[in-house]
Design an enzyme around this catalytic site. Structure first.
Site, PDB file in Angstrom:
ATOM      1  N   GLU A   3       0.863  -1.180   0.000  1.00  0.00           N
ATOM      2  CA  GLU A   3       0.000   0.000   0.000  1.00  0.00           C
ATOM      3  C   GLU A   3       0.901   1.233   0.000  1.00  0.00           C
ATOM      4  O   GLU A   3       2.116   1.111  -0.174  1.00  0.00           O
ATOM      5  CB  GLU A   3      -0.940  -0.062   1.220  1.00  0.00           C
ATOM      6  N   HIS A 110      12.902 -14.200  -6.408  1.00  0.00           N
ATOM      7  CA  HIS A 110      12.075 -14.445  -7.613  1.00  0.00           C
ATOM      8  C   HIS A 110      12.286 -13.328  -8.619  1.00  0.00           C
ATOM      9  O   HIS A 110      11.371 -12.569  -8.940  1.00  0.00           O
ATOM     10  CB  HIS A 110      10.611 -14.558  -7.211  1.00  0.00           C
ATOM     11  N   ARG A 129       4.580 -13.931  -7.768  1.00  0.00           N
ATOM     12  CA  ARG A 129       3.327 -14.257  -8.460  1.00  0.00           C
ATOM     13  C   ARG A 129       3.202 -13.633  -9.841  1.00  0.00           C
ATOM     14  O   ARG A 129       2.201 -13.856 -10.531  1.00  0.00           O
ATOM     15  CB  ARG A 129       2.147 -13.887  -7.564  1.00  0.00           C
ATOM     16  N   ARG A 280     -13.481  -8.871   1.160  1.00  0.00           N
ATOM     17  CA  ARG A 280     -12.232  -8.523   1.851  1.00  0.00           C
ATOM     18  C   ARG A 280     -12.464  -8.605   3.356  1.00  0.00           C
ATOM     19  O   ARG A 280     -13.555  -8.342   3.840  1.00  0.00           O
ATOM     20  CB  ARG A 280     -11.792  -7.097   1.485  1.00  0.00           C
TER      21      ARG A 280
END
Ligand SMILES: [Zn+2]
Length: 292
Positions: A3, A110, A129, A280
């Site tokens: 965020e 990654h 991801r 959420r």
């Protein structure tokens, strides 16, 4: 998902290292990693030898403004994070050559994109991801970029009268409203829960019922919490790491987020509960965040 405090930490970390240097090269494990450019080759051509003028942020986009008519936009999305260090490609895998968390923390391994810099260092995007986005954007058309269109104001820049105006004619549940980037940018699940805990509003409170005094409290809590988190280099709940590969530490002082079953830190006898709103989760204290 990072965020505002996490993205701002990344921007500040990179800004102090990158501005004034040049890009020498870029590598990626996928030809199509860059949007708005005809493949990696043309992206390479557009940034090679270009001086880095400015590193800044709009909402959760990290913008690297380079010499000439283009800028690089990077959105880290769910698991992406940018790091600054030195890496070497060995058997198809980039390994940090600096003995630090860049080398040892599994979350930093990654690596999908590597930018080489003129001082011998690199910027790497680690992204488990693979939702992270790199875009080459024409400076002239930045304003028209659909990703930036209709975004709300920046919480750290907005003044109270502008913030107050956002609530005029606005309807809905407070938690969903403050998480909407078209209302205000950069506030996700973590900071929405923390802000509402601080001001004592139930996540389902309707914004049309709020008084100016409530909006004042939300405004003050929003600034205070986001600024404190930036000082603590953000919340590392999962994949997020700072540019040096370290965790932020704001998660250690969360008052509501992911504290289900724990005592409320206002010492009001409440125990933090979790509920689901629009898919959420929301964490709140049933004692001092009562639905009116
Ligand atoms: Zn409480």
């Amino acid at each position: 998902m990072p965020e505002l405090p996490e993205v701002e930490t990344t921007v500040r970390g990179l800004r102090s290292k990158l501005e004034g240097l040049c890009f020498l090269d870029v590598w990626s494990d996928r030809e199509k990693v860059v949007r708005q450019a005809a493949g990696l080759k043309s992206f390479k051509k557009a940034i090679k030898g270009k001086k880095i003028l400015k590193v800044w942020r709009r909402a959760k986009f990290i913008v690297i403004d380079i010499e000439g008519p283009k800028s690089i936009f990077i959105h880290q999305k769910i698991s992406g994070h940018l790091m600054y260090g030195k890496w070497k490609l060995k058997d198809g895998v980039w390994k940090s050559t600096i003995d630090s968390l860049l080398k040892t923390d599994p979350k930093n391994q990654h690596i999908r994109v590597i930018f080489s810099l003129s001082n011998g260092y690199q910027v790497a995007l680690s992204d488990l991801r693979r939702f992270g986005k790199v875009m080459l954007v024409d400076d002239k058309t930045v304003e028209n970029l659909k990703e930036l269109g209709a975004l709300g104001p920046e919480p750290l820049d907005v003044n109270f009268s502008e913030f107050n105006k956002l609530f005029t004619k606005k309807k809905g549940r407070i938690k969903q409203v403050i998480m909407d980037p078209h209302f205000i940018v950069g506030i996700g699940n973590i900071y929405a829960d923390e802000i509402l805990w601080e001001v004592g509003l139930h996540p389902l409170s309707r914004v049309e019922n709020l008084k100016e005094v409530d909006i004042k409290k939300i405004y003050a809590a929003m600034k205070k919490i986001l600024e404190k988190s930036i000082k603590m280099k953000g919340s590392s709940m999962d994949d997020y790491r700072t540019p040096s590969g370290e965790k932020g530490s704001f998660q250690n002082v969360h008052k509501a987020y992911h504290r289900t079953g724990e005592k409320c830190l206002k010492k009001d006898g409440g125990v933090i509960e979790r509920m689901v709103i629009g898919g959420r989760s929301a964490h709140f204290c049933p004692v001092h965040q009562v639905l009116k």
